[in-house]
Design a protein around this motif. Structure first.
Motif: not given
Lengths: 275, 275
Positions: B258-259, B50-55, B251-252, B255-256
């Motif tokens: 991965a971003k 959920d936290a990374t799928k757009d990245l 998760a957040s 995300r950071e």
């Protein structure tokens, strides 16, 4: 029990056999009358084990045939492993190998979650991919050396400037990582011409030898140069034993086939004065 | 969906990323507060996805971490795979490889029982150990070429009389077995000096690149010589993303991380005029 080479040698002498039975229990090839049972794969293995356990010193489930069935296949594997008598050596034919922390997980799978005595490992990724498996006391790594398949020609015979072949380098290097009581090699019966050299490179290690029967190798050929003072061979037959009949008589026919191989081995053991 | 290189390229452009997130979801390292849930591994993966799928354009579960838990681990894997959006490429990092009929079983595991888009394969056993995986249309083999670990020096740099190294032979030979729409190679980020030569040997294949982050490789280094006209790189990060925090904010923080990688990739894609 925790095995070592001396213990394996004793088992071989007691059973007059260095046979390993491969449990490549393909659901599409086991006798049809078993398919109505709750766990056909386990029932098949159970019958094969009952029919062959006095004739062999090792069983080798090929993990692919269990894994391909998902969770139920792993359950069949667990029950099979529990059913194998404690004095018979067990081999997870898994051909794993990954970076260190991952190899440690694979080792836990086959030495803790499932209590195999040994696991087959592919050497391509080198020392740190193999070492985690060697940290488990009383457990063996069985490293691919010269495999029995046609594709073994593609890379395993790749040769350096001195004439050394890749599989020879693997045999040499791996012996720096462990002693023979934790390290065996897979050496295919389809390369009898290579056995003399290979045995000279790894004089004290057991070899797991696939390729007898269906793939064309013979007990006589591999024994000629493969034997060492503790016999040092576990000759595997899978399909030639377990799928010799697809009828209701599959277990008794499997026993006949195993008996044929055991008799050939007994003859060799007598001729070479182990017995 | 059935992927090919052109489709992967489109996803990379759309997401401005060639990031692969490795789901090495080690039960001993996931946040403690998840352990009371029914399926902690799946809940962890779900939150990471959920936290990374757009990245990212790919997810790579490392099978060892699921397999070591027995049947329940395979169930977590199945649920994870179902949860991954259909337009994200999935890699079973399994490093399998065996004789033909066995490799076919492994292929069924990862392409049918579990519907991965690709699987990593060890090349040691040669052509007939790899071919069965190639018989599944729309599925990729990702063959080990030059791996990221220290042990890659042991055998992968073994050299013939002409100076050709084993991993170079693997890259050459494997291209005779398949076209780039079914064949990728694992090339570790820890060998940036080797990327130019490797890209010249395999100009059209995607490379799966581990070793960025924890193991020391950088996006910049691997991109310098690794890119081809369809980008041709899937750069993996596992622990550096998924275990960046072991707290409730895992998760957040993932995300950071991965971003950060995605931003570096976007910069490269702009500089090299893909975007």
């Amino acid at each position: 029990m925790a095995f070592n080479n001396q213990l394996l040698f004793k088992q071989i002498l007691a059973k007059r056999s260095y046979l390993c039975v491969g449990l490549d229990s393909d659901i599409s090839r086991i006798p049809k009358h078993l398919l109505t049972l709750e766990d056909p794969i386990f029932e098949f293995n159970k019958a094969i084990i009952d029919a062959t356990k006095d004739l062999c010193v090792a069983y080798k489930p090929n993990i692919a045939f269990y894994e391909s069935l998902g969770a139920s296949g792993w359950e069949s594997l667990r029950k099979t492993l529990e059913y194998i008598p404690d004095d018979i050596f067990t081999i997870a034919d898994a051909k794993r190998g990954d970076i260190g922390n991952t190899s440690l997980q694979y080792a836990k799978t086959f030495f803790e979650t499932y209590e195999f005595d040994s696991v087959t490992i592919a050497p391509y990724m080198g020392e740190d991919s193999v070492k985690p498996f060697l940290s488990f006391e009383g457990k063996y790594v069985i490293l691919l050396g010269l495999t029995s398949n046609k594709g073994s020609d593609d890379f395993q015979h790749f040769c350096d400037i001195s004439g050394k072949k890749l599989h020879e380098l693997v045999l040499e290097r791996a012996q720096e990582w462990s002693d023979p009581d934790q390290l065996m090699f897979v050496i295919g019966a389809t390369h009898p011409e290579a056995f003399e050299k290979i045995r000279s490179i790894a004089p004290h290690n057991f070899f797991l030898v696939p390729g007898v029967g269906a793939q064309g190798g013979t007990i006589e050929d591999v024994s000629r140069y493969g034997l060492n003072k503790e016999v040092g061979l576990l000759v595997n037959s899978s399909r030639g034993i377990i799928f010799a009949s697809s009828g209701e008589d599959f277990a008794s026919v499997a026993r006949e086939k195993a008996k044929e191989l055991q008799s050939q081995m007994e003859k060799v053991l007598i001729e070479r004065e182990y017995l």
